[in-house]
Design a protein around this motif. Sequence first.
Motif, PDB file in Angstrom:
ATOM      1  N   GLN A 169      26.900  88.776  46.481  1.00 22.71           N
ATOM      2  CA  GLN A 169      26.238  89.571  45.454  1.00 22.71           C
ATOM      3  C   GLN A 169      25.521  90.733  46.119  1.00 22.71           C
ATOM      4  O   GLN A 169      24.651  90.538  46.961  1.00 22.71           O
ATOM      5  N   ASN A 170      25.887  91.944  45.754  1.00 19.70           N
ATOM      6  CA  ASN A 170      25.347  93.125  46.422  1.00 19.70           C
ATOM      7  C   ASN A 170      24.355  93.909  45.585  1.00 19.70           C
ATOM      8  O   ASN A 170      23.537  94.642  46.116  1.00 19.70           O
ATOM      9  N   SER A 171      24.425  93.794  44.267  1.00 22.53           N
ATOM     10  CA  SER A 171      23.698  94.722  43.405  1.00 22.53           C
ATOM     11  C   SER A 171      22.544  94.077  42.666  1.00 22.53           C
ATOM     12  O   SER A 171      21.972  94.693  41.774  1.00 22.53           O
TER      13      SER A 171
ATOM     14  N   LEU B 165      24.513 101.358  37.391  1.00 23.75           N
ATOM     15  CA  LEU B 165      25.497 102.407  37.645  1.00 23.75           C
ATOM     16  C   LEU B 165      25.349 103.608  36.727  1.00 23.75           C
ATOM     17  O   LEU B 165      25.926 104.658  36.978  1.00 23.75           O
ATOM     18  N   GLY B 166      24.587 103.488  35.673  1.00 23.74           N
ATOM     19  CA  GLY B 166      24.370 104.620  34.795  1.00 23.74           C
ATOM     20  C   GLY B 166      25.544 104.866  33.864  1.00 23.74           C
ATOM     21  O   GLY B 166      26.547 104.149  33.862  1.00 23.74           O
TER      22      GLY B 166
ATOM     23  N   PRO C 152      24.663 105.994  39.996  1.00 23.05           N
ATOM     24  CA  PRO C 152      24.091 104.716  40.429  1.00 23.05           C
ATOM     25  C   PRO C 152      22.691 104.892  41.022  1.00 23.05           C
ATOM     26  O   PRO C 152      22.477 105.701  41.918  1.00 23.05           O
ATOM     27  N   LEU C 153      21.759 104.134  40.493  1.00 20.20           N
ATOM     28  CA  LEU C 153      20.385 104.127  40.977  1.00 20.20           C
ATOM     29  C   LEU C 153      19.864 102.696  40.952  1.00 20.20           C
ATOM     30  O   LEU C 153      20.316 101.874  40.155  1.00 20.20           O
TER      31      LEU C 153
ATOM     32  N   LEU D 200      24.879 106.801  45.435  1.00 16.37           N
ATOM     33  CA  LEU D 200      23.480 106.848  45.027  1.00 16.37           C
ATOM     34  C   LEU D 200      23.177 108.182  44.367  1.00 16.37           C
ATOM     35  O   LEU D 200      23.347 109.239  44.975  1.00 16.37           O
ATOM     36  N   GLY D 201      22.734 108.120  43.127  1.00 18.97           N
ATOM     37  CA  GLY D 201      22.385 109.333  42.406  1.00 18.97           C
ATOM     38  C   GLY D 201      23.605 110.004  41.810  1.00 18.97           C
ATOM     39  O   GLY D 201      24.663 109.398  41.623  1.00 18.97           O
ATOM     40  N   GLN D 202      23.472 111.275  41.518  1.00 22.88           N
ATOM     41  CA  GLN D 202      24.536 112.043  40.879  1.00 22.88           C
ATOM     42  C   GLN D 202      25.807 112.028  41.715  1.00 22.88           C
ATOM     43  O   GLN D 202      25.778 112.227  42.924  1.00 22.88           O
TER      44      GLN D 202
END
Length: 752
Positions: A285-287, A311-312, A318-319, A652-654
């Motif tokens: 499990q990573n997230s 993940l948005g 993803p944040l 990560l991010g946009q």
Amino acid sequence: MKKRILLYSSFLLSYGGFAQTNLGLLETSLQVSKTNSNLGSLTNAVLPAAQFPLAKGSSWSFLDNGSDQGTAWKELQFDNTSWNAAAAPLGYGDPMKTTISYGSTSSDKFITSYFSRDIQIDLTQLEDMVEIGLRRDDGAVIYINGVEVVRDNMPAGAITYLTFSSGIVDGADEKRYFSHYIPKSAFQDGINRISVEIHNRDESSSDIGFDMYMRNKLADYTCEEGHIACFTSIIPTAQTPLMIYPQEQRFQMLFKQGDQYMTGGGTVPGNHDFTGYIPSQGATQNSLGYLSINHENSPGGVSILDISLNLGQDNLKPLWSLSDSRSVDFSGPSLVKTQRNCSGGVTPWGTVITAEESTTSGDANGDGYEDLGWLVEIDPVTAQVMDYGTGTPQKLWAMGRMNHENVVITADGTTAYYGEDGGTHCVYKFVADTPNNFSEGTVYVLKLDLDLSNNEPSSSTATWIMVPNTTQADRNNLRTVAAALGGTDFNGVEDCEIGPIDGKIYFASKGKGRVYSFKDDGMTISEFSTFVGGLSYPIQTDGEIITEPWGSGNDNLAFDDKGNLWVIQDGGRNYIWVVRPNHTQSDPQVLLHSSMPVGAEPTGLTFTPDYKYGFFSVQHPSGSNESQLDATGSEISFNASAALVFSNEKFLGQQESLNVDYPNHSLASIATVYPNPTNGILTVAINEVSGEPITIEVYDIVGRKVTELTDVSNGMDQKISVNLTPYDGNQLFVLQVQVGSKKGSFKVMKSN
């Protein structure tokens, strides 16, 4: 004794007028030769062929009588059975496993000493290139089956037994191993004779030394695009008011001093230190998981965060988010408190261990144990200290009281390695009575066979010495007993880790300015060496190679899944370094990942199980540091201790493929930026809009605002010029553009 003297009678006679006063030294040399040859019951000087690879500290036949051996001695057919045999390193003047002779006159020493060893080679087991690691003081020539393959610190031309080395080798270089790469074609299938002649700088030199290893050349490192260790080194720098990090990556601030705890009340203390990630649903499990953060205060503390990766919209942004934060309660009567929670470790069974660096005395609860100076295991799910079946939370008494820094545990849950920063400054091993339970077990302290010299290993071997730890008195005073038993002082053991590729133990020595490594063989160790540190290294930045000193303050260590060693420093320039698995001291493979903002040191380092994301903390930064953008697009400032996550920009991010940072408020349809790359003058074209206020902010790659244009009025299809010519060199910039309520960001490369 008589048998040994008779065995070497011809050797003694060869010295002719050797002074009687040196007989004791010679006898000691012969005794060392016998006991340290690693050949068990060997009773003569004939060495059997070694097996490939050849380890440091192997035994060699040697001749140290100052004679002229001409050229025949280096051939495979040469009979060297009359030579002596003993374990390397061999030499005199510095700590050696075997002391050899320089003759009868200290001002007129022998210039050349000869060494040879047969080695069995299976050509199918060799790679195209073979590495020879040579320790030489001062010069050396190496032959394989009579053919010269290496000439190191020796002049060109013919070499005789009276030839001086080209230069002087001194200091730490006397103990370093210099890599030379030999093609497979230099060897033959079967027995090969390795012959080495070591030459001194002159007749009055104070020392000479030799050792050698041989192995297949380490595979070149392949950088996989998107991997967290695949980045361009930052340019070496003194600390600035910003955190500087690679252009391929982003960071997101997660947890800051002064924040409110979400459960239990109170505010987050400062001095964030060890940072450990524990997945919540097993190793795959990573997230979703827990982030444990030490607070190196008095009294100390630990914060547990529940975090997850979101993940948005459309998986495009993803944040990480924080759903809970709470502090661990150490105030119970069996624990009293913790103090200076410094480093720690994550266990294979999903708990976290925090380490107390303070050994302030006191037994407030009268339980017979000193209150401070222990390792403490925490269940991150409950944020409670473990009780080991007693019904009462307990510290890990059996592992001993000391200035603990960290702990790392083998994957099978049986063995821990840890070190002390203060007191003994030793490296310890703990073998648990029951796997995955470190409340009871046996403690050992590491003792090098030879002391360090110039902070470099004098030999590659050491012994584990058992330290009594069965009574409360033993445990309270474990470090004192360990020192009395001869544990080696490494001057600040900050962290221990286990290499995922080679299985070796790596540990950071702050005072020695190095990371050492060794192979644990049970009750002994081998292959002890300096892995990195003590030198300056070439750093390949985006534009040039810059040589940067390793510096001081080796602190936390962490390995990623590819075997890259991440080294955090709390001294010097407070860098985070990355060292490739194929690094050697004479063929360095070192990258510079990041530089902390003014006043700060990086602390802790941990990864998610898939190694897409890394976490670390920034401790005690200056309160006046500048603001910069994190992956959320928000301006943040490292003006108090904080924990963060970092990753490749696509994770990560946009997302890199988007120009837009805000869903449903797209700027992509009305704005373009060109030319890209640009040589300095950039155009921002706003199409099909008029009468809306426009703001353009320009940030460099570390998030520092370099210029802005505000209150720009526009007509239909307006073009706005942005001048980047004042900024030298090849640089990546981020433009934040807002037109009315629409916002977006654009990456632009400026090149000269």
